[in-house]
Design a protein around this motif. Structure first.
Motif, PDB file in Angstrom:
ATOM      1  N   THR A  45       0.823  -1.214   0.000  1.00 60.47           N
ATOM      2  CA  THR A  45       0.000   0.000   0.000  1.00 60.47           C
ATOM      3  C   THR A  45       0.855   1.261   0.000  1.00 60.47           C
ATOM      4  N   GLY A  46       2.176   1.084   0.030  1.00 65.16           N
ATOM      5  CA  GLY A  46       3.072   2.236   0.003  1.00 65.16           C
ATOM      6  C   GLY A  46       3.251   2.908   1.347  1.00 65.16           C
ATOM      7  N   ASN A  47       2.744   2.296   2.413  1.00 63.55           N
ATOM      8  CA  ASN A  47       2.899   2.864   3.748  1.00 63.55           C
ATOM      9  C   ASN A  47       4.257   2.554   4.365  1.00 63.55           C
ATOM     10  N   ARG A  48       5.003   1.690   3.695  1.00 63.33           N
ATOM     11  CA  ARG A  48       6.355   1.351   4.160  1.00 63.33           C
ATOM     12  C   ARG A  48       7.230   1.160   2.932  1.00 63.33           C
ATOM     13  N   GLN A  49       8.461   1.645   2.992  1.00 64.17           N
ATOM     14  CA  GLN A  49       9.359   1.511   1.852  1.00 64.17           C
ATOM     15  C   GLN A  49      10.201   0.250   1.998  1.00 64.17           C
ATOM     16  N   PRO A  50      10.294  -0.549   0.933  1.00 57.32           N
ATOM     17  CA  PRO A  50      11.071  -1.788   1.009  1.00 57.32           C
ATOM     18  C   PRO A  50      12.569  -1.531   0.943  1.00 57.32           C
ATOM     19  N   SER A  51      13.327  -2.355   1.651  1.00 61.31           N
ATOM     20  CA  SER A  51      14.781  -2.313   1.545  1.00 61.31           C
ATOM     21  C   SER A  51      15.202  -3.129   0.329  1.00 61.31           C
ATOM     22  N   LEU A  52      16.462  -2.999  -0.065  1.00 54.84           N
ATOM     23  CA  LEU A  52      16.958  -3.771  -1.213  1.00 54.84           C
ATOM     24  C   LEU A  52      16.872  -5.279  -0.963  1.00 54.84           C
ATOM     25  N   PRO A  53      17.258  -5.788   0.239  1.00 56.65           N
ATOM     26  CA  PRO A  53      17.110  -7.229   0.469  1.00 56.65           C
ATOM     27  C   PRO A  53      15.657  -7.699   0.356  1.00 56.65           C
ATOM     28  N   MET A  54      14.715  -6.868   0.820  1.00 55.93           N
ATOM     29  CA  MET A  54      13.296  -7.238   0.689  1.00 55.93           C
ATOM     30  C   MET A  54      12.890  -7.307  -0.777  1.00 55.93           C
ATOM     31  N   LEU A  55      13.318  -6.299  -1.564  1.00 61.61           N
ATOM     32  CA  LEU A  55      12.989  -6.285  -2.992  1.00 61.61           C
ATOM     33  C   LEU A  55      13.583  -7.495  -3.695  1.00 61.61           C
ATOM     34  N   LEU A  56      14.813  -7.853  -3.328  1.00 60.03           N
ATOM     35  CA  LEU A  56      15.459  -9.010  -3.939  1.00 60.03           C
ATOM     36  C   LEU A  56      14.690 -10.281  -3.619  1.00 60.03           C
ATOM     37  N   SER A  57      14.324 -10.446  -2.353  1.00 53.90           N
ATOM     38  CA  SER A  57      13.586 -11.633  -1.931  1.00 53.90           C
ATOM     39  C   SER A  57      12.240 -11.719  -2.641  1.00 53.90           C
ATOM     40  N   LEU A  58      11.501 -10.611  -2.684  1.00 51.63           N
ATOM     41  CA  LEU A  58      10.181 -10.613  -3.310  1.00 51.63           C
ATOM     42  C   LEU A  58      10.279 -10.816  -4.818  1.00 51.63           C
ATOM     43  N   SER A  59      11.308 -10.237  -5.444  1.00 53.65           N
ATOM     44  CA  SER A  59      11.446 -10.410  -6.894  1.00 53.65           C
ATOM     45  C   SER A  59      11.691 -11.877  -7.241  1.00 53.65           C
ATOM     46  N   ARG A  60      12.463 -12.578  -6.401  1.00 55.72           N
ATOM     47  CA  ARG A  60      12.704 -14.006  -6.659  1.00 55.72           C
ATOM     48  C   ARG A  60      11.426 -14.813  -6.478  1.00 55.72           C
ATOM     49  N   ILE A  61      10.652 -14.486  -5.444  1.00 61.68           N
ATOM     50  CA  ILE A  61       9.401 -15.198  -5.190  1.00 61.68           C
ATOM     51  C   ILE A  61       8.422 -14.987  -6.337  1.00 61.68           C
ATOM     52  N   TYR A  62       8.416 -13.768  -6.901  1.00 60.61           N
ATOM     53  CA  TYR A  62       7.460 -13.438  -7.951  1.00 60.61           C
ATOM     54  C   TYR A  62       7.999 -13.705  -9.352  1.00 60.61           C
ATOM     55  N   GLY A  63       9.227 -14.232  -9.443  1.00 63.42           N
ATOM     56  CA  GLY A  63       9.781 -14.601 -10.745  1.00 63.42           C
ATOM     57  C   GLY A  63      10.146 -13.418 -11.614  1.00 63.42           C
ATOM     58  N   THR A  64      10.654 -12.344 -10.996  1.00 62.51           N
ATOM     59  CA  THR A  64      11.057 -11.172 -11.768  1.00 62.51           C
ATOM     60  C   THR A  64      12.393 -10.681 -11.224  1.00 62.51           C
ATOM     61  N   THR A  65      12.800  -9.468 -11.573  1.00 62.86           N
ATOM     62  CA  THR A  65      14.053  -8.899 -11.095  1.00 62.86           C
ATOM     63  C   THR A  65      13.766  -7.591 -10.371  1.00 62.86           C
ATOM     64  N   VAL A  66      14.723  -7.161  -9.557  1.00 58.94           N
ATOM     65  CA  VAL A  66      14.582  -5.884  -8.862  1.00 58.94           C
ATOM     66  C   VAL A  66      14.484  -4.745  -9.875  1.00 58.94           C
ATOM     67  N   SER A  67      15.266  -4.820 -10.945  1.00 59.24           N
ATOM     68  CA  SER A  67      15.224  -3.777 -11.978  1.00 59.24           C
ATOM     69  C   SER A  67      13.830  -3.645 -12.558  1.00 59.24           C
ATOM     70  N   GLU A  68      13.190  -4.772 -12.839  1.00 59.01           N
ATOM     71  CA  GLU A  68      11.836  -4.720 -13.385  1.00 59.01           C
ATOM     72  C   GLU A  68      10.854  -4.188 -12.355  1.00 59.01           C
TER      73      GLU A  68
END
Length: 199
Positions: A45-68
């Protein structure tokens, strides 16, 4: 700074859309990422900003990349890696040659490793690793188990398992090595232990 904040705000709806596209519940995705459902909900919801490790973890779970996730358009990459263009780099007796393109989710190397010694470092870090023996024999310690790999043998393992790689032959060994860490210079690889320098 304002631009970075805007980019991270734009990630929030993308996180929710990707989770739903993967058919994951908020609870299921949060569990895989090691987050609480409430925390993931705030990220979506944008109420919290993700850290880079969180983005990396979520991108792997969702089958995408942090850049995307960040909406970046990657530059066109040459898919071919020519043998003559790969400069060897040495660190503590380990000799590395790039065998894959830069800036990818996986790093691919051709590596010459020295004879295993009792001082070889045991590594533990997030990601996966795959090795394939080309020449010589390799001693691979995974947790309490020790395996000896011959030419043509491969191993694919979770690198959170304590592991140590070394040659089981006096002349050393040659192998292909692929890992799924964030792109990193040779000094940060889980091979060798010294400061890298060109040969």
């Amino acid at each position: 700074m304002d631009h970075a904040t805007d980019v991270l705000q734009d990630v929030a709806p993308q996180l929710r859309a990707l989770r739903r596209r993967r058919g994951l519940t908020l609870e299921g995705a949060a569990q895989r990422a090691g987050l609480s459902p409430a925390h993931l909900s705030r990220l979506e919801t944008g109420n919290r900003q993700p850290s880079l490790p969180m983005l990396l973890s979520l991108s792997r779970i969702y089958g995408t990349t942090v850049s995307e996730l960040l909406g970046e358009t990657p530059p066109e990459r040459d898919p071919i890696v020519r043998a003559g263009r790969s400069e060897p780099v040495e660190a503590d007796g380990w000799i590395y040659r790039q065998a894959g393109g830069a800036g990818r989710a996986m790093q691919c190397l051709r590596v010459h490793i020295p004879f295993a010694t009792s001082t070889d470092i045991v590594r533990v870090h997030p990601g996966e690793e795959w090795i394939h023996v080309l020449e010589g024999r390799v001693r691979l310690a995974l947790g309490d188990a020790v395996h000896v790999l011959d030419p043509g043998d491969s191993a694919h393992y979770d690198s959170l398992t304590p592991h140590r790689v070394g040659a089981a032959t006096q002349a050393g060994a040659e192998l292909l090595f692929v890992h799924t860490l964030i792109q990193s210079p040779a000094a940060e690889l889980c091979l060798g232990n010294g400061t890298p320098h060109s040969r």
